[in-house]
Design a protein around this motif. Sequence first.
Motif, PDB file in Angstrom:
ATOM      1  N   PRO A 210       0.978  -1.215  -0.023  1.00  0.00           N
ATOM      2  CA  PRO A 210      -0.086  -0.147   0.110  1.00  0.00           C
ATOM      3  C   PRO A 210       0.830   1.380   0.059  1.00  0.00           C
ATOM      4  O   PRO A 210       0.379   2.395  -0.060  1.00  0.00           O
ATOM      5  CB  PRO A 210      -0.804  -0.118   1.271  1.00  0.00           C
ATOM      6  CG  PRO A 210       0.044  -0.871   2.054  1.00  0.00           C
ATOM      7  CD  PRO A 210       0.956  -1.990   1.374  1.00  0.00           C
ATOM      8  N   LEU A 211       2.266   1.162   0.022  1.00  0.00           N
ATOM      9  CA  LEU A 211       3.107   2.366  -0.011  1.00  0.00           C
ATOM     10  C   LEU A 211       2.491   3.222  -1.280  1.00  0.00           C
ATOM     11  O   LEU A 211       2.657   2.805  -2.271  1.00  0.00           O
ATOM     12  CB  LEU A 211       4.746   1.787   0.202  1.00  0.00           C
ATOM     13  CG  LEU A 211       4.968   1.467   1.516  1.00  0.00           C
ATOM     14  CD1 LEU A 211       6.285   0.735   1.404  1.00  0.00           C
ATOM     15  CD2 LEU A 211       4.716   2.380   2.519  1.00  0.00           C
ATOM     16  N   GLY A 212       2.571   4.563  -0.971  1.00  0.00           N
ATOM     17  CA  GLY A 212       2.410   5.345  -2.147  1.00  0.00           C
ATOM     18  C   GLY A 212       0.800   5.670  -2.347  1.00  0.00           C
ATOM     19  O   GLY A 212       0.428   6.577  -3.122  1.00  0.00           O
ATOM     20  N   MET A 213      -0.014   4.820  -1.683  1.00  0.00           N
ATOM     21  CA  MET A 213      -1.391   5.196  -1.623  1.00  0.00           C
ATOM     22  C   MET A 213      -1.444   6.416  -0.648  1.00  0.00           C
ATOM     23  O   MET A 213      -1.022   6.664   0.245  1.00  0.00           O
ATOM     24  CB  MET A 213      -2.223   3.735  -1.126  1.00  0.00           C
ATOM     25  CG  MET A 213      -3.645   3.914  -0.919  1.00  0.00           C
ATOM     26  SD  MET A 213      -4.358   2.660   0.131  1.00  0.00           S
ATOM     27  CE  MET A 213      -3.891   1.229  -0.811  1.00  0.00           C
ATOM     28  N   LYS A 214      -2.697   7.016  -1.098  1.00  0.00           N
ATOM     29  CA  LYS A 214      -3.205   8.211  -0.524  1.00  0.00           C
ATOM     30  C   LYS A 214      -3.397   8.074   1.141  1.00  0.00           C
ATOM     31  O   LYS A 214      -4.029   6.988   1.561  1.00  0.00           O
ATOM     32  CB  LYS A 214      -4.416   8.834  -0.764  1.00  0.00           C
ATOM     33  CG  LYS A 214      -5.092  10.082  -0.234  1.00  0.00           C
ATOM     34  CD  LYS A 214      -6.308  10.595  -0.724  1.00  0.00           C
ATOM     35  CE  LYS A 214      -6.197  10.689  -2.348  1.00  0.00           C
ATOM     36  NZ  LYS A 214      -7.398  11.475  -3.070  1.00  0.00           N
ATOM     37  N   GLY A 215      -2.820   8.715   1.732  1.00  0.00           N
ATOM     38  CA  GLY A 215      -2.541   8.394   3.234  1.00  0.00           C
ATOM     39  C   GLY A 215      -1.428   7.664   3.840  1.00  0.00           C
ATOM     40  O   GLY A 215      -1.226   7.563   5.036  1.00  0.00           O
ATOM     41  N   GLN A 216      -0.530   6.954   2.852  1.00  0.00           N
ATOM     42  CA  GLN A 216       0.589   6.145   3.167  1.00  0.00           C
ATOM     43  C   GLN A 216       1.569   6.826   2.687  1.00  0.00           C
ATOM     44  O   GLN A 216       1.766   7.659   1.911  1.00  0.00           O
ATOM     45  CB  GLN A 216       0.094   4.800   2.511  1.00  0.00           C
ATOM     46  CG  GLN A 216      -0.989   4.014   2.755  1.00  0.00           C
ATOM     47  CD  GLN A 216      -0.961   3.174   4.110  1.00  0.00           C
ATOM     48  OE1 GLN A 216       0.281   3.031   4.733  1.00  0.00           O
ATOM     49  NE2 GLN A 216      -2.076   2.847   4.707  1.00  0.00           N
ATOM     50  N   PRO A 217       2.776   6.437   3.586  1.00  0.00           N
ATOM     51  CA  PRO A 217       4.170   6.889   3.155  1.00  0.00           C
ATOM     52  C   PRO A 217       4.409   6.373   1.662  1.00  0.00           C
ATOM     53  O   PRO A 217       3.825   5.473   1.294  1.00  0.00           O
ATOM     54  CB  PRO A 217       5.196   6.195   4.029  1.00  0.00           C
ATOM     55  CG  PRO A 217       4.275   5.687   5.231  1.00  0.00           C
ATOM     56  CD  PRO A 217       2.937   5.504   4.628  1.00  0.00           C
ATOM     57  N   VAL A 240      -3.933   6.982  -9.082  1.00  0.00           N
ATOM     58  CA  VAL A 240      -3.501   6.003 -10.377  1.00  0.00           C
ATOM     59  C   VAL A 240      -2.144   6.304 -10.653  1.00  0.00           C
ATOM     60  O   VAL A 240      -1.319   5.526 -10.863  1.00  0.00           O
ATOM     61  CB  VAL A 240      -4.435   6.466 -11.471  1.00  0.00           C
ATOM     62  CG1 VAL A 240      -3.991   5.439 -12.626  1.00  0.00           C
ATOM     63  CG2 VAL A 240      -5.865   5.791 -10.942  1.00  0.00           C
ATOM     64  N   ASN A 241      -1.993   7.593 -10.737  1.00  0.00           N
ATOM     65  CA  ASN A 241      -0.423   7.974 -11.088  1.00  0.00           C
ATOM     66  C   ASN A 241       0.329   8.253  -9.931  1.00  0.00           C
ATOM     67  O   ASN A 241       0.472   9.234  -9.454  1.00  0.00           O
ATOM     68  CB  ASN A 241      -0.525   9.516 -12.185  1.00  0.00           C
ATOM     69  CG  ASN A 241      -1.400   9.274 -13.334  1.00  0.00           C
ATOM     70  OD1 ASN A 241      -1.265   8.302 -14.087  1.00  0.00           O
ATOM     71  ND2 ASN A 241      -2.356  10.120 -13.472  1.00  0.00           N
ATOM     72  N   THR A 242       1.049   7.294  -9.374  1.00  0.00           N
ATOM     73  CA  THR A 242       1.621   7.209  -8.306  1.00  0.00           C
ATOM     74  C   THR A 242       3.056   7.796  -8.324  1.00  0.00           C
ATOM     75  O   THR A 242       3.644   7.779  -9.474  1.00  0.00           O
ATOM     76  CB  THR A 242       2.088   5.828  -7.613  1.00  0.00           C
ATOM     77  OG1 THR A 242       2.615   5.035  -8.616  1.00  0.00           O
ATOM     78  CG2 THR A 242       0.436   5.104  -7.359  1.00  0.00           C
ATOM     79  N   GLY A 243       3.719   8.181  -7.251  1.00  0.00           N
ATOM     80  CA  GLY A 243       5.150   8.558  -7.382  1.00  0.00           C
ATOM     81  C   GLY A 243       6.041   7.624  -8.010  1.00  0.00           C
ATOM     82  O   GLY A 243       6.956   7.831  -8.678  1.00  0.00           O
ATOM     83  N   PHE A 244       5.713   6.372  -7.576  1.00  0.00           N
ATOM     84  CA  PHE A 244       6.461   4.966  -8.175  1.00  0.00           C
ATOM     85  C   PHE A 244       6.554   5.049  -9.609  1.00  0.00           C
ATOM     86  O   PHE A 244       7.580   4.904 -10.296  1.00  0.00           O
ATOM     87  CB  PHE A 244       6.167   3.728  -7.604  1.00  0.00           C
ATOM     88  CG  PHE A 244       6.563   2.490  -8.054  1.00  0.00           C
ATOM     89  CD1 PHE A 244       7.847   2.096  -7.475  1.00  0.00           C
ATOM     90  CD2 PHE A 244       5.835   1.617  -8.861  1.00  0.00           C
ATOM     91  CE1 PHE A 244       8.241   0.891  -7.972  1.00  0.00           C
ATOM     92  CE2 PHE A 244       6.505   0.528  -9.105  1.00  0.00           C
ATOM     93  CZ  PHE A 244       7.568   0.079  -8.619  1.00  0.00           C
ATOM     94  N   LEU A 245       5.316   5.135 -10.225  1.00  0.00           N
ATOM     95  CA  LEU A 245       5.264   5.168 -11.573  1.00  0.00           C
ATOM     96  C   LEU A 245       5.742   6.228 -12.227  1.00  0.00           C
ATOM     97  O   LEU A 245       6.417   6.395 -13.282  1.00  0.00           O
ATOM     98  CB  LEU A 245       3.683   4.911 -12.140  1.00  0.00           C
ATOM     99  CG  LEU A 245       3.150   3.867 -11.716  1.00  0.00           C
ATOM    100  CD1 LEU A 245       1.468   3.724 -12.303  1.00  0.00           C
ATOM    101  CD2 LEU A 245       3.690   2.396 -12.289  1.00  0.00           C
TER     102      LEU A 245
END
Length: 292
Positions: A210-217, A240-245
Motif C-alpha cells: 500500500p506504500l504510495g497510496m493516499k494517506g500512506q508513506p 492512479v499516477n503514483t510517485g513510483f510510476l
Amino acid sequence: MSPEERLEAPPFADVIGDPIAQSKSPLIHNFWLEKTGTDASYQRELVGPGRLQDYLEGRRKHPAWRGCNVTMPHKQAIVPMLDRIDPLAERIGAVNTVVREADGTLAGHNTDCSGFLEPLREHLGQTHLFRMARILGTGGAARAIVSGLAAEGFTLVLAGRDPGKAKQMLDELAPGDEHHAVDLAYFAEATDFAFDDRQGMFDLVVNASPLGMKGQPALDFDWSHAPPGAIAYDIVTDPVNTGFLGSAAASGHGTIDGLSMLIGQAAKAFELFFGVKPPREHDAELRERLNG
C-alpha cells in the motif's frame, strides 16, 4: 424486510474492508450493471476485523446477496470462515471474492492473480531467455502476484519490511533455490550494479504494497536497481499516477497502473456474482470515470 420482500429484492454484492471509502469497485461493477441492463447493485460495506464473522453470517441469510469482494485487511483472515475454497485461492492462501451459492454455501475465490496477469498477457505470450520480477510487499495481494509470476517462469526477488516473512512466502508459494528474499530498505539506496545484456529478457518491478497510496508513506525505490527495459507495475489505485510510476517513467521504464489489475480482477468477480460477462469494449470509458 419481510421474507417475501427479501425474496423479491434485486441481487446485490458488496466490497468489504477497513478502510473502504476509497474503494473504486462500486463504480466498476455498477458501470457494468448499467451497460448490461442488469437489475442489480453493488455497494461498499465497512467491516472491521472484529465484525467479519458476523457480516458473513448475516449476509448468508439474505437470498438477494450474491457475494462480496474482499480487501485489506481480510484476504487471509476470511479463509477459515468460508465453506469452500477454490483450488487457486487455496494455493495462494488468500481470498478476494466470496460467492454465495444457491444452497447458501460461501465459496472463496481469488481473482487477483488473473487480474494482475491480464495486462501482461502480450508479454507472457512471447518467448524469453530469462524472466525476473522484483516484488515489493508481502501482503495478501502479493501472495497472488508471487504465485502467478512463479507459474509464468519468473525468478523472484521478494522484498518486505520483514525478510523472514518474505522468505516464508517464497518457500510456501514458489519453492526453489532461484528465488530471493530481501529487506525492503535494500531497494531504497542507489546501486552501481552493472546489468548484463537484457536482450531477450523480461524484467518487472511490482509495487504490491500500500506504500504510495493516499494517506500512506511513499514507496522509496531507487531505479538503479532496475535493468534497462524493465516494466514498473503499481497495484495502488488511489492515486492512479503514483510517485513510483512517475519516477519509473522519468527513468525510461514502461509502466502499468493499478486500474489494469483492478478492472481485470473485477471482471472475473462480476461474472461470478451476476452470471453476466462484463462489457470490456467499454474499458476506455470506464477508465475515464475512474480517473474523474
